[in-house]
Scaffold this motif. Structure first.
Motif, mmCIF file in Angstrom:
data_model
loop_
_atom_site.group_PDB
_atom_site.id
_atom_site.type_symbol
_atom_site.label_atom_id
_atom_site.label_comp_id
_atom_site.label_asym_id
_atom_site.label_seq_id
_atom_site.Cartn_x
_atom_site.Cartn_y
_atom_site.Cartn_z
ATOM 1 N N VAL A 58 0.861 -1.176 0.000
ATOM 2 C CA VAL A 58 0.000 0.000 0.000
ATOM 3 C C VAL A 58 0.900 1.229 0.000
ATOM 4 O O VAL A 58 1.684 1.432 0.927
ATOM 5 C CB VAL A 58 -0.944 0.014 1.219
ATOM 6 C CG1 VAL A 58 -1.775 1.291 1.215
ATOM 7 C CG2 VAL A 58 -1.834 -1.209 1.238
ATOM 8 N N ASN A 59 0.805 2.032 -1.055
ATOM 9 C CA ASN A 59 1.555 3.282 -1.153
ATOM 10 C C ASN A 59 0.662 4.414 -0.657
ATOM 11 O O ASN A 59 0.211 5.254 -1.424
ATOM 12 C CB ASN A 59 2.019 3.524 -2.590
ATOM 13 C CG ASN A 59 3.022 2.475 -3.026
ATOM 14 O OD1 ASN A 59 3.897 2.093 -2.263
ATOM 15 N ND2 ASN A 59 2.885 1.999 -4.249
ATOM 16 N N GLY A 60 0.411 4.405 0.612
ATOM 17 C CA GLY A 60 -0.479 5.357 1.271
ATOM 18 C C GLY A 60 -0.731 4.859 2.683
ATOM 19 O O GLY A 60 -0.045 3.961 3.173
ATOM 20 N N ASP A 61 -1.720 5.426 3.343
ATOM 21 C CA ASP A 61 -2.057 5.020 4.706
ATOM 22 C C ASP A 61 -3.033 3.852 4.685
ATOM 23 O O ASP A 61 -3.801 3.686 3.741
ATOM 24 C CB ASP A 61 -2.683 6.184 5.474
ATOM 25 C CG ASP A 61 -1.719 7.354 5.648
ATOM 26 O OD1 ASP A 61 -0.493 7.131 5.608
ATOM 27 O OD2 ASP A 61 -2.198 8.486 5.831
ATOM 28 N N VAL A 62 -3.017 3.062 5.768
ATOM 29 C CA VAL A 62 -3.943 1.942 5.929
ATOM 30 C C VAL A 62 -4.828 2.217 7.131
ATOM 31 O O VAL A 62 -4.334 2.536 8.221
ATOM 32 C CB VAL A 62 -3.184 0.617 6.122
ATOM 33 C CG1 VAL A 62 -4.137 -0.491 6.555
ATOM 34 C CG2 VAL A 62 -2.456 0.223 4.863
ATOM 35 N N TYR A 63 -6.133 2.089 6.920
ATOM 36 C CA TYR A 63 -7.124 2.202 7.984
ATOM 37 C C TYR A 63 -7.855 0.863 8.019
ATOM 38 O O TYR A 63 -8.573 0.527 7.080
ATOM 39 C CB TYR A 63 -8.110 3.334 7.696
ATOM 40 C CG TYR A 63 -7.445 4.677 7.531
ATOM 41 C CD1 TYR A 63 -7.253 5.507 8.624
ATOM 42 C CD2 TYR A 63 -7.002 5.111 6.281
ATOM 43 C CE1 TYR A 63 -6.628 6.738 8.484
ATOM 44 C CE2 TYR A 63 -6.383 6.345 6.133
ATOM 45 C CZ TYR A 63 -6.200 7.153 7.241
ATOM 46 O OH TYR A 63 -5.587 8.367 7.100
ATOM 47 N N ALA A 64 -7.642 0.086 9.089
ATOM 48 C CA ALA A 64 -8.216 -1.251 9.142
ATOM 49 C C ALA A 64 -8.878 -1.487 10.494
ATOM 50 O O ALA A 64 -8.346 -1.095 11.532
ATOM 51 C CB ALA A 64 -7.128 -2.299 8.907
ATOM 52 N N ALA A 65 -10.029 -2.158 10.461
ATOM 53 C CA ALA A 65 -10.734 -2.513 11.687
ATOM 54 C C ALA A 65 -11.420 -3.848 11.480
ATOM 55 O O ALA A 65 -11.944 -4.124 10.404
ATOM 56 C CB ALA A 65 -11.751 -1.447 12.052
ATOM 57 N N GLY A 66 -11.389 -4.689 12.511
ATOM 58 C CA GLY A 66 -12.038 -5.979 12.418
ATOM 59 C C GLY A 66 -11.769 -6.825 13.631
ATOM 60 O O GLY A 66 -11.030 -6.422 14.540
ATOM 61 N N GLY A 67 -12.344 -8.006 13.633
ATOM 62 C CA GLY A 67 -12.090 -8.937 14.728
ATOM 63 C C GLY A 67 -10.635 -9.346 14.750
ATOM 64 O O GLY A 67 -9.993 -9.362 15.803
ATOM 65 N N ASP A 68 -10.102 -9.696 13.586
ATOM 66 C CA ASP A 68 -8.688 -10.026 13.415
ATOM 67 C C ASP A 68 -8.127 -9.164 12.296
ATOM 68 O O ASP A 68 -8.648 -9.181 11.185
ATOM 69 C CB ASP A 68 -8.499 -11.503 13.037
ATOM 70 C CG ASP A 68 -8.887 -12.447 14.156
ATOM 71 O OD1 ASP A 68 -8.464 -12.193 15.297
ATOM 72 O OD2 ASP A 68 -9.615 -13.416 13.894
ATOM 73 N N VAL A 69 -7.061 -8.426 12.591
ATOM 74 C CA VAL A 69 -6.395 -7.603 11.583
ATOM 75 C C VAL A 69 -4.947 -8.057 11.509
ATOM 76 O O VAL A 69 -4.241 -8.055 12.521
ATOM 77 C CB VAL A 69 -6.458 -6.102 11.944
ATOM 78 C CG1 VAL A 69 -5.689 -5.284 10.920
ATOM 79 C CG2 VAL A 69 -7.902 -5.628 12.032
ATOM 80 N N THR A 70 -4.506 -8.487 10.315
ATOM 81 C CA THR A 70 -3.137 -8.944 10.113
ATOM 82 C C THR A 70 -2.519 -8.174 8.963
ATOM 83 O O THR A 70 -3.091 -8.120 7.872
ATOM 84 C CB THR A 70 -3.092 -10.453 9.795
ATOM 85 O OG1 THR A 70 -3.737 -11.157 10.853
ATOM 86 C CG2 THR A 70 -1.667 -10.939 9.652
ATOM 87 N N ILE A 71 -1.352 -7.589 9.223
ATOM 88 C CA ILE A 71 -0.627 -6.860 8.186
ATOM 89 C C ILE A 71 0.719 -7.551 7.995
ATOM 90 O O ILE A 71 1.582 -7.506 8.865
ATOM 91 C CB ILE A 71 -0.450 -5.376 8.564
ATOM 92 C CG1 ILE A 71 -1.827 -4.722 8.702
ATOM 93 C CG2 ILE A 71 0.399 -4.663 7.518
ATOM 94 C CD1 ILE A 71 -1.793 -3.301 9.179
ATOM 95 N N ASP A 72 0.860 -8.221 6.850
ATOM 96 C CA ASP A 72 2.085 -8.931 6.489
ATOM 97 C C ASP A 72 2.747 -8.316 5.266
ATOM 98 O O ASP A 72 3.745 -8.825 4.790
ATOM 99 C CB ASP A 72 1.778 -10.405 6.185
ATOM 100 C CG ASP A 72 1.980 -11.295 7.390
ATOM 101 O OD1 ASP A 72 2.766 -10.929 8.268
ATOM 102 O OD2 ASP A 72 1.343 -12.358 7.443
ATOM 103 N N GLY A 73 2.197 -7.251 4.762
ATOM 104 C CA GLY A 73 2.713 -6.635 3.544
ATOM 105 C C GLY A 73 3.586 -5.430 3.834
ATOM 106 O O GLY A 73 4.107 -5.258 4.939
ATOM 107 N N VAL A 74 3.737 -4.584 2.825
ATOM 108 C CA VAL A 74 4.541 -3.363 2.922
ATOM 109 C C VAL A 74 3.597 -2.175 2.877
ATOM 110 O O VAL A 74 2.823 -2.024 1.938
ATOM 111 C CB VAL A 74 5.560 -3.284 1.760
ATOM 112 C CG1 VAL A 74 6.324 -1.976 1.817
ATOM 113 C CG2 VAL A 74 6.501 -4.470 1.799
ATOM 114 N N ILE A 75 3.679 -1.326 3.904
ATOM 115 C CA ILE A 75 2.843 -0.139 3.983
ATOM 116 C C ILE A 75 3.763 1.072 3.908
ATOM 117 O O ILE A 75 4.562 1.309 4.810
ATOM 118 C CB ILE A 75 2.031 -0.102 5.302
ATOM 119 C CG1 ILE A 75 1.325 -1.432 5.558
ATOM 120 C CG2 ILE A 75 1.074 1.074 5.279
ATOM 121 C CD1 ILE A 75 0.372 -1.882 4.489
#
Length: 112
Positions: A58-75
């Motif tokens: 993601v070439n920008g900001d990440v806004y994430a919400a949920g029961g399970d949130v996993t970020i394994d990429g490049v932000i």
């Protein structure tokens, strides 16, 4: 006076019917959001669901919400995440702000 009481009662009781419908939802209605590993988003990324997984870039900001949130990429921006369980194993080039019941940060965060 009776008319006002009736209208007020409707506004107080009506939300209870919607709350019951939400509680009765089954597991088939779960919303799973996945950004695949080979996908690149050149803007801010918004993801909300029962399960959110970000594997891509993601070439920008990440806004994430949920029961399970996993970020394994490049932000290449900030991360703002909230969930029951939030895991960051990827790379974040700027700041991370997390709220969650269980939080794990084992990735690289270049900001604060």
């Amino acid at each position: 006076m009776k008319k006002i009481f009736l209208v007020l009662s409707l506004f107080l009781i009506l939300p209870l019917f919607f709350a019951t419908a939400v509680l009765a939802a089954n597991d088939d209605d779960k919303k799973v959001v996945v950004l695949p590993k080979d996908q690149v988003v050149n803007d801010n990324y918004f993801a909300f669901g029962d399960s959110v997984t970000i594997l891509g870039t993601v070439n920008g900001d990440v806004y994430a919400a949920g029961g399970d949130v996993t970020i394994d990429g490049v932000i290449n921006g900030d991360v703002l995440a909230a969930g029951g369980k939030v895991v960051i194993r990827g790379t974040v080039s700027q700041d991370v702000r997390i709220a969650g019941g269980e939080v794990e940060v084992s990735g690289i965060v270049n900001g604060s």
